[in-house]
Design an enzyme around this catalytic site. Structure first.
Site, mmCIF file in Angstrom:
data_model
loop_
_atom_site.group_PDB
_atom_site.id
_atom_site.type_symbol
_atom_site.label_atom_id
_atom_site.label_comp_id
_atom_site.label_asym_id
_atom_site.label_seq_id
_atom_site.Cartn_x
_atom_site.Cartn_y
_atom_site.Cartn_z
ATOM 1 N N ASP A 272 -13.525 8.153 6.053
ATOM 2 C CA ASP A 272 -12.619 8.646 5.017
ATOM 3 C C ASP A 272 -13.189 8.209 3.671
ATOM 4 O OD1 ASP A 272 -10.473 9.853 3.774
ATOM 5 O OD2 ASP A 272 -8.985 8.940 5.091
ATOM 6 N N GLU A 622 5.954 13.070 -2.204
ATOM 7 C CA GLU A 622 5.533 12.523 -0.915
ATOM 8 C C GLU A 622 4.113 12.996 -0.661
ATOM 9 O OE1 GLU A 622 7.552 13.840 2.570
ATOM 10 O OE2 GLU A 622 7.586 15.946 1.996
#
Length: 875
Positions: A272, A622
């Site tokens: 990542d 979010e």
């Protein structure tokens, strides 16, 4: 029109005395026909590279090697629910909405359309030398098969929900759609993420160490990854930020033991982004002392490529890898192995040694964002909608003469697309969908409230002046070459307003800093909130006072804002400074919208026959590691499951008008809407429904189809029902282990018709070790409307540690009114197996209880009732 009969089903007690479940079989991998050729060719290419050239290929932005005819290539492309961050594309419902369809075959069609659009984007942007830039390649960093274990996680919207079996089915379908069916070439290459376990909190992901029990690891966290590799044959895997058992995920022994050895992963593993830097950062894992040690640890464990390393000076990445080899930390043969995997992936995509035999090279730029894909998108949006409550209001008996459309998500494109999205070319918001579906109605739109505060609108051009006396309109614009607005600007001009866009398409990485300055004059007195719609850091100053300070915002989608009182007609000095970087540089300045406030919304409701309130969240509150300053939100996650307070307050006032009200929720995670469940007659969960979402919701309200979406997550009543967010044990989490009373259970959703289930039958009355069992039932549509139904099969066994129940089969079927159909499921050893405390799977002797119905059993408060019980003898 929702009757208990829809859920009538039966239990079957199955006694089993079988041996260990068989090892996972390996299916034929797409692209294996040319595997030996590609492997040999990759090895030959790598053998000709210098050490420095090898190192240059382990970055996501791999550089060209002209002498070997290898073009530059950026591996970073996002395709969670459409081609993301690369301009206009078909934007399907967010992943959690795709899961709500409970229709993997349809979602495979969506992934196939997405891969076609990736090929189209690539065809329209590839350089003459075959190079490809950020977000326009063919290596797709999707799907996300992490388990949505806790509704507070902001990135749960990217997943297929809380259940390992459901997630596995969708993950495999999505991978197959992305990679295509050609035996030699990949259409695109799917990179499944994030291996493994992480599911919040976002604020701790760079330093969090997760140590699940062997039971939870195998029972919950790994099954979807196992299926993605062994069945889906994913071409790549992305490792996570978090540590596993004290070791950063990208150096975890699980990369070798599980991905490579047990599951047979042949493709590559990528970190990542900036995840390897976490290895040596003292404020992160602090696992190694130096970047060179981090590189060595990752490659030795099995990681092949690094995204966005190490910090801002990316040009140093190859030098760090070279240094690791020369220091003796990293054996060069291991480096060669990693580079070979990367080269082989490009060969299988046809990005090196282009061949006319590659069927996907014929896809042209015009295949992007087609009418056919829009229609597929509309169908999927319909199938994703979940009817949570209906006291008879829906479907509407007659077309209303007047509709009040209210709420922050009613006319919001953000609420359609969620995160990791592209740009819909013809977005249909809920407001637009209702106007199109009810052309004879008088429709009044009043936002009423923003998502977490006052409603905002773009600051009009008429409000800006170059000087206090307003002798000229506009704002002074200064551009700076550095990272801050300092020194002499490289360019000065006049803009009519605060707005910026790179334009499309973007072929190169660019960055700049812009300062807009002048005067702004409000037309009304009151408290004003300012926000820059931006993907980068910014600040807003009024009369020299910093009202918004988000200059160092770490997240790519901040909604930082600030408030100040202003007087009507008075000019105020305004300065807006903003960073623009990458390919997502669009920016616009917003401030308070007085005409759209609560009082106007209530008045509109009183004057209408029907109220549609579009509430919920969006990807600015979010999502991934972001800054949100509002009650109930923290770091991209949530600390409360409630509707944001301004929306809840307005909902209660709208209800008090006494007008029929439909609550439409747009969000990526479960909401604890207990008050609404008690008081609002009709509630629709629309998720982030994609570019065609508004049309689908309007059609549902009108009754043009019967909804059949089902919840892929549990809707709890409040966070008080849940363990600590940081606790990764599965005790009292998800429907499989939750012992409380949910607001809406996993697998739940209402219909506009009724269904009856016959008692299930089994293919045998005696189990023979190692053989499968066929379980069947007959389902009848006994209502007055054609409809889809999702037939669900759950297994329970009397175990101390095992789940209360577990989904092991489902089918979405369509039944005309009065029609019956036989539905059957094949249960193999894996479906009937149990995970033991040591993490091993076995099929144990004892009784298995098998339920088939339209939802989970024994949920009487949601009209789900149990049926009969029978047994199968043990051999």
């Amino acid at each position: 029109m929702n009757a208990p009969g829809r859920y009538i089903a039966s239990w079957i007690a199955v006694a089993a005395a079988l041996g260990p479940a068989p090892a996972n079989s390996q299916s034929i991998q797409v692209g294996t026909a040319g595997a030996p050729r590609f492997e040999a060719r990759a090895a030959a290419i790598v053998a000709k590279m210098t050490l420095e050239e090898k190192a240059s290929q382990l970055k996501n932005d791999s550089t060209a090697i002209p002498r070997l005819h290898i073009p530059a290539y950026n591996w970073w492309s996002e395709g969670l629910h459409g081609v993301a961050r690369a301009g206009e594309a078909t934007v399907f419902p967010q992943a959690i909405g795709l899961a709500a369809t409970w229709h993997p075959e349809l979602i495979q069609q969506a992934a196939n359309a997405i891969s076609t659009e990736f090929r189209a984007k690539y065809a329209g942007s590839v350089g003459l030398d075959g190079s490809s830039t950020l977000y326009r390649g063919l290596t797709v960093w999707s799907p996300n098969v992490n388990i949505f274990r806790d509704p507070r996680w902001g990135r749960g919207q990217e997943t297929f929900g809380e259940d390992p079996y459901l997630t596995s089915r969708f993950g495999v379908a999505f991978i197959k759609g992305l990679q295509g069916a050609d035996p030699t070439y990949f259409k695109t290459l799917a990179v499944v993420k994030h291996f493994a376990v992480h599911s919040g909190p976002e604020a701790d992901r760079h330093k969090q160490n997760v140590a699940p029990s062997p039971y939870d690891l195998e029972d919950t966290y790994l099954p979807a990854f196992r299926a993605a590799v062994t069945i889906g044959q994913a071409g790549g895997v992305m490792c996570a930020y978090n540590a596993l058992y004290g070791v950063p995920a990208c150096a975890s022994p699980l990369l070798g033991s599980h991905l490579r050895t047990d599951w047979g992963l042949k493709g590559h593993i990528v970190s990542d982004c900036s995840g390897i830097a976490d290895f040596f950062r003292p404020d992160a894992h602090g696992y190694t002392r130096t970047p060179q040690e981090a590189v060595a640890a990752a490659i030795k464990a099995g990681t092949d490529m690094f995204c966005s390393e190490f910090g801002e000076n990316h040009s140093s990445d190859p030098a760090i890898i070279v240094s690791a080899v020369r220091q003796g930390l990293l054996p060069e043969p291991l480096l060669d192995q990693a580079v070979r995997r990367m080269v082989e992936a490009r060969l299988r995509l046809g990005l090196i040694d282009r061949s006319p035999d590659n069927p996907y090279s014929a896809i042209v730029a015009s295949a992007n964002d087609t009418r056919e894909n829009a229609e597929l998108n509309a169908r999927i949006a319909r199938e994703s909608l979940v009817l949570l409550k209906n006291d008879g209001l829906l479907p509407l008996k007659n077309a209303p003469r007047s509709i009040a459309v209210i709420g922050p998500n009613a006319d919001s494109i953000d609420a359609l697309v969620g995160n990791y999205s592209g740009t819909p070319s013809k977005p249909v918001t809920l407001l637009a969908g209702l106007k199109a579906r009810f052309p004879g109605a008088s429709i009044t739109f009043v936002e009423g409230t923003g998502t977490i505060g006052l409603p905002l609108k773009e600051v009009p051009e008429a409000a800006f002046c170059l000087d206090r006396d307003c002798t000229a309109r506009g704002l002074k614009r200064e551009e700076f070459a550095g990272a801050d607005p300092a020194g002499t600007p490289v360019k000065t001009s006049v803009d009519r307003t605060v707005a910026f866009a790179w334009g499309r398409p973007v072929r190169v990485e660019r960055s700049t800093v812009i300062r807009w300055s002048g005067f702004v004059t409000p037309a009304e007195s009151g408290p004003y909130r300012f926000r820059l719609e931006s993907e980068n850091g910014y600040r807003v100053l009024i009369d020299g006072k910093e009202v918004v300070g988000a200059w160092d915002a770490a997240d790519p989608s901040t909604i930082a804002d600030g408030e100040i009182s202003l007087r009507a007609g008075q000019p105020y000095a305004i300065t807006v400074e903003a960073r623009q970087s990458g390919q997502r540089g669009d920016q616009r300045l917003f401030w308070s919208n007085f005409s759209q406030r609560e009082e106007a919304a209530i008045a509109a409701a009183r004057n209408s026959e029907l109220v549609v309130f579009a509430a919920g969240l969006n990807a600015h509150v979010e999502g991934e590691e972001m800054r949100v300053h509002a009650p109930g939100f923290v770091g991209g996650d949530r600390s409360s499951l409630d509707l944001p307070e301004p929306q809840q307050a307005l909902l209660e006032k709208l209800h008090a008008t006494g007008k029929p009200l439909v609550l439409v929720l747009m969000n990526g995670s479960a909401l604890g809407i207990e008050w609404a469940d008690r008081n609002i007659p009709a509630i629709v969960e629309a998720w982030y429904p994609g570019g065609e979402g508004g049309r689908a919701v309007a059609d549902l309200i009108a009754g043009d189809f019967s909804p059949a979406g089902r919840l892929p997550v549990t809707f709890y009543r409040s966070v008080a029902d849940l363990p600590a967010f940081e606790d990764y044990t599965m005790k009292n989490r998800t429907y499989r282990y939750f012992k409380g009373r949910p607001l809406y259970p996993f697998g739940y959703g209402k219909s506009f018709t009724r269904f009856r289930y016959a008692k299930p039958l089994t293919s045998t009355t005696r189990l023979i070790p190692g053989r499968s069992v066929i379980v069947s039932t007959k389902v009848t549509n006994t209502g007055g409307m054609d409809s889809d139904e999702v037939v669900q099969l759950y297994i329970t066994r009397n175990e101390a540690e095992g789940p209360i129940r577990a989904l092991k089969g489902f089918q979405r079927i369509h039944l005309a009114r009065g029609e019956s159909r036989k539905v059957q499921f094949l249960l193999d050893n894996d479906a009937m197996s149990s995970v033991l405390s040591d993490g091993k799977r076995r099929v144990l002797s004892g009784k298995l209880f098998i339920w088939i119905g339209g939802g989970q059993p024994n949920m009487e408060e949601r009209r789900i009732s149990a049926g009969g019980l029978s047994e199968i003898s043990v051999n």
